[in-house]
Design a protein around this motif. Structure first.
Motif, short mmCIF file in Angstrom:
data_model
loop_
_atom_site.label_atom_id
_atom_site.label_comp_id
_atom_site.label_asym_id
_atom_site.label_seq_id
_atom_site.Cartn_x
_atom_site.Cartn_y
_atom_site.Cartn_z
N ALA A 51 0.83 -1.21 0.00
CA ALA A 51 0.00 0.00 0.00
C ALA A 51 0.86 1.26 0.00
N LEU A 52 2.14 1.10 0.37
CA LEU A 52 3.06 2.25 0.34
C LEU A 52 4.00 2.09 -0.85
N CYS A 53 4.40 3.22 -1.42
CA CYS A 53 5.36 3.15 -2.52
C CYS A 53 6.20 4.41 -2.51
N SER A 54 7.11 4.55 -3.48
CA SER A 54 7.95 5.75 -3.50
C SER A 54 7.22 6.86 -4.26
N GLN A 55 7.66 8.10 -4.05
CA GLN A 55 7.05 9.23 -4.77
C GLN A 55 7.23 9.06 -6.27
N GLU A 56 8.39 8.54 -6.65
CA GLU A 56 8.69 8.28 -8.07
C GLU A 56 7.58 7.46 -8.73
N LEU A 65 4.91 7.94 -13.86
CA LEU A 65 3.64 7.96 -14.62
C LEU A 65 3.47 9.29 -15.34
N GLY A 66 4.54 10.10 -15.36
CA GLY A 66 4.49 11.36 -16.10
C GLY A 66 3.69 12.45 -15.41
N THR A 97 -1.70 6.22 -4.68
CA THR A 97 -2.92 6.89 -5.15
C THR A 97 -3.49 6.16 -6.36
N THR A 98 -2.76 5.16 -6.83
CA THR A 98 -3.21 4.33 -7.95
C THR A 98 -2.59 2.94 -7.80
N LEU A 99 -3.27 1.94 -8.32
CA LEU A 99 -2.75 0.56 -8.19
C LEU A 99 -1.80 0.20 -9.34
N LEU A 100 -1.76 1.07 -10.36
CA LEU A 100 -1.00 0.73 -11.58
C LEU A 100 0.50 0.46 -11.32
N PRO A 101 1.23 1.35 -10.56
CA PRO A 101 2.67 1.10 -10.38
C PRO A 101 2.95 -0.25 -9.72
N GLY A 102 2.12 -0.64 -8.76
CA GLY A 102 2.32 -1.92 -8.09
C GLY A 102 2.29 -3.08 -9.07
N LEU A 103 1.31 -3.05 -10.01
CA LEU A 103 1.20 -4.14 -10.99
C LEU A 103 2.34 -4.08 -12.00
N LEU A 104 2.74 -2.87 -12.39
CA LEU A 104 3.87 -2.75 -13.33
C LEU A 104 5.16 -3.28 -12.70
N LYS A 105 5.35 -3.01 -11.39
CA LYS A 105 6.55 -3.53 -10.70
C LYS A 105 6.47 -5.05 -10.58
N THR A 106 5.24 -5.57 -10.39
CA THR A 106 5.07 -7.03 -10.30
C THR A 106 5.45 -7.68 -11.63
N ILE A 107 5.05 -7.05 -12.73
CA ILE A 107 5.41 -7.60 -14.05
C ILE A 107 6.93 -7.53 -14.24
N ALA A 108 7.53 -6.40 -13.82
CA ALA A 108 8.99 -6.25 -13.96
C ALA A 108 9.72 -7.36 -13.20
N ALA A 109 9.14 -7.78 -12.07
CA ALA A 109 9.78 -8.83 -11.27
C ALA A 109 9.53 -10.22 -11.84
N VAL A 114 6.47 5.30 -19.91
CA VAL A 114 6.12 4.68 -18.63
C VAL A 114 6.66 3.25 -18.60
N ILE A 115 6.50 2.55 -19.74
CA ILE A 115 6.96 1.15 -19.82
C ILE A 115 8.47 1.07 -19.57
N THR A 116 9.24 1.97 -20.18
CA THR A 116 10.70 1.90 -19.98
C THR A 116 11.08 2.31 -18.57
N LYS A 117 10.37 3.28 -17.98
CA LYS A 117 10.70 3.69 -16.60
C LYS A 117 10.49 2.56 -15.61
N PHE A 118 9.57 1.66 -15.89
CA PHE A 118 9.36 0.51 -15.01
C PHE A 118 10.18 -0.71 -15.47
N GLU A 119 11.16 -0.45 -16.34
CA GLU A 119 12.10 -1.49 -16.81
C GLU A 119 11.40 -2.65 -17.54
#
Length: 569
Positions: free
Chosen positions: A397-402, A408-409, A433-445, A548-553
């Protein structure tokens, strides 16, 4: 062992495990390292954090003996020496800025053995860790009284003016050198920060200028206790006077049983900068009155007042019935600083009665619990999203400001995010404030997994809201993502249609849902749509922007949907 385990349980403790030094080392470091270690059986006992009187063998055994009614609770006495003969600790005004409080006492004609001495040191260490909050609130110093002569002075001096031989060292150092010496010490380096940047360091001298200790770091070597020590001077300095008194009371009550006159403590006088004096230790006994029916009602038993008094006496709270049986008078000994309110007395009565002996009854109020509608809806949606071939993810539920802004621009100020005041790591700076970064990081992993990756999450997001009592508000969001060689916008769009079909929301403008072309910083221009339902915007879907895709590797295109499901409850 089983009997002892049972006894611990009855007394409200837990025998964690029965082990030995050898076992512990072999578990942690392997068989090889454990060679030559001791085979002596060790009991690991879990003690509740509020029971400081059970932190050493002496207190634990005393508590269990009283509980088993083998001995009566000892009466702790302080002996006030004749005028001019007692020890005095004078507090100088320089200490006010750094560690303003000090208390002291003397254990006379004590007999140490190796085990007693180890237990004495170990108790100080345990107290330092919990009630003293790693020495920040209180630091304990124990000294061989026969090597020094009072009165003692507790003052604060510039580090360069302090010079003494620290415990177990071979030569003298100045305070600044001591700090450098212990910077690499695995045990003491954790306490250096408490005084390191202060202009003056606290220090205790005797009348001849011998250093007793530099709290909260280290004692002087001159006054160190050995097995032959007969008289022990104990001082506790700190920033919290209440805690200092409790710590002093615990140490003297635990170890006064080894004095020539058991359970007696010689008092010491503390002189404050304003000239006032106070005798320590306080060893204060106090009485509380409790109604028997209050105890019975709270615990759910029906015992007579005299048997309740007996139960409390077994828990080291000497009690007797007063009046015509409508009150129990409870004497709180100085070892029980954890008894603050009548409910603490009730808890002890319940422990002595035995939790397993309390009869289970059906509650008087008859209610049937219901699932929270929002949670029920989320559960139903989870099942159907899984049936649609998507895999559920659970992210922090917590993440970085980035994560929620720059990647996400967006600008962080536009996200309305709740910040954590003192984050431990850069990964946990804000509430999402959004669930999107969490899922993108999950895909990156999980990039090694076979494509396509189809993930979803239904969880809360948090945004600031000045109109609520806590200043923030949660919303339950549904987020789904599709990651493949082609973006698969139609798959995400199809998932939205399926969700709406399940929610029985028709695809029309009046009372259903529609999608309209929109722009979103995280989405590809011209490939983003806003979802409207129940007359309001509930979220967006679209193809994720390549930046966004490249920023999440990530390396493949993907599309995503994120909507708020609360309007559908």
């Amino acid at each position: 062992d089983e009997e002892f385990d049972e006894l611990c349980f009855e007394f409200g403790l837990e025998l964690d495990e029965i082990t030995s030094e050898k076992d512990i080392i072999s578990k942690e470091k392997g068989e090889e390292k454990a060679k030559g270690a001791s085979d002596v059986v060790l009991y690991k006992i879990d003690v509740p954090a509020n029971r400081y009187d059970l932190l050493c063998l002496e207190g634990l055994v005393r508590g269990l003996q009283v509980f088993k009614e083998r001995i009566n609770l000892p009466r702790y006495e302080k002996i006030i020496p004749a005028e001019g003969e007692g020890q005095r600790l004078i507090i100088a005004e320089q200490t006010a800025q750094i560690r303003p409080h000090a208390v002291a006492a003397v254990l006379r004609n004590i007999t140490f053995t190796k085990d007693r001495y180890d237990s004495f040191i170990d108790l100080q260490e345990k107290l330092h860790q919990n009630i003293c909050r790693k020495r920040a609130l209180v630091a304990i110093g124990t000294h061989d009284l026969d090597t020094i002569s009072g009165p003692f002075t507790f003052t604060a001096k510039a580090p360069s003016e302090i010079k003494f031989k620290p415990l177990n060292q071979s030569k003298e150092y100045t305070a600044s050198q001591i700090m450098d010496l212990y910077r690499t010490d695995s045990h003491l380096r954790h306490y250096l920060h408490l005084i390191e940047n202060k202009p003056r360091y606290p220090i205790i001298y005797d009348s001849n200028g011998v250093v007793l200790s530099m709290p909260p770091i280290i004692n002087g070597d001159h006054t160190k206790i050995s097995l032959n020590t007969r008289n022990v001077f104990i001082e506790c300095t700190g920033t919290d006077i209440t805690k200092a008194k409790i710590v002093l009371d615990i140490i003297v009550t635990m170890f006064s049983e080894y004095c020539e006159k058991p359970f007696t403590v010689e008092a010491a006088e503390v002189v404050y900068p304003n000239g006032k004096t106070h005798i320590y230790p306080e060893l204060a006994y106090r009485t509380e009155k409790v109604k028997p029916e209050y105890i019975n009602k709270k615990v759910g038993i029906s015992e007579t007042p005299s048997s309740l008094a007996k139960l409390l006496t077994r828990m080291c709270l000497k009690s007797h019935v007063t009046g015509n049986g409508n009150h129990i008078e409870v004497e709180i000994p100085p070892t029980r600083a954890d008894i603050i309110h009548a409910c603490d007395i009730v808890e002890d009565a319940a422990i002595a009665y035995g939790y397993n002996n309390i009869q289970m009854v059906i509650p008087k109020t008859y209610t049937i619990a219901n699932q929270l509608p929002l949670n029920k809806l989320a559960e139903l949606l989870r099942l159907d999203l899984a049936a649609a071939g998507f895999t559920e993810a659970l992210t922090f539920a917590l993440c970085s400001q980035e994560d929620i802004a720059h990647k996400l621009g967006m600008d962080i100020s536009a996200t309305n995010a709740v910040r954590i005041a003192n984050p431990k790591t850069a990964e946990f700076q804000v509430a999402r404030t959004t669930l999107l970064p969490g899922l993108l990081k999950t895909i990156a992993a999980n990039r090694k997994m076979p494509l396509p990756l189809k993930l979803f999450e239904i969880s809360d997001i948090v945004v600031k809201d000045p109109n609520t009592d806590v200043g923030a508000r949660n919303y339950r969001h549904l987020c789904a993502i599709y990651y493949n060689k082609s973006p698969g916008f139609e798959i995400i769009h199809g998932l939205l249609d399926r969700v709406m079909q399940l929610l029985e929301v028709p695809p029309n403008e009046e009372n259903g849902y529609t999608i309209k072309a929109a722009e979103g910083t995280a989405f590809f221009p011209g490939r983003c749509a806003e979802v409207f339902a129940k007359g309001q915007s509930i979220g967006k879907l679209g193809v994720i922007h390549p930046d966004v895709i490249t920023k999440f590797e990530l390396t493949m295109p993907c599309s995503a949907l994120e909507i708020n499901i609360e309007p559908f409850v």
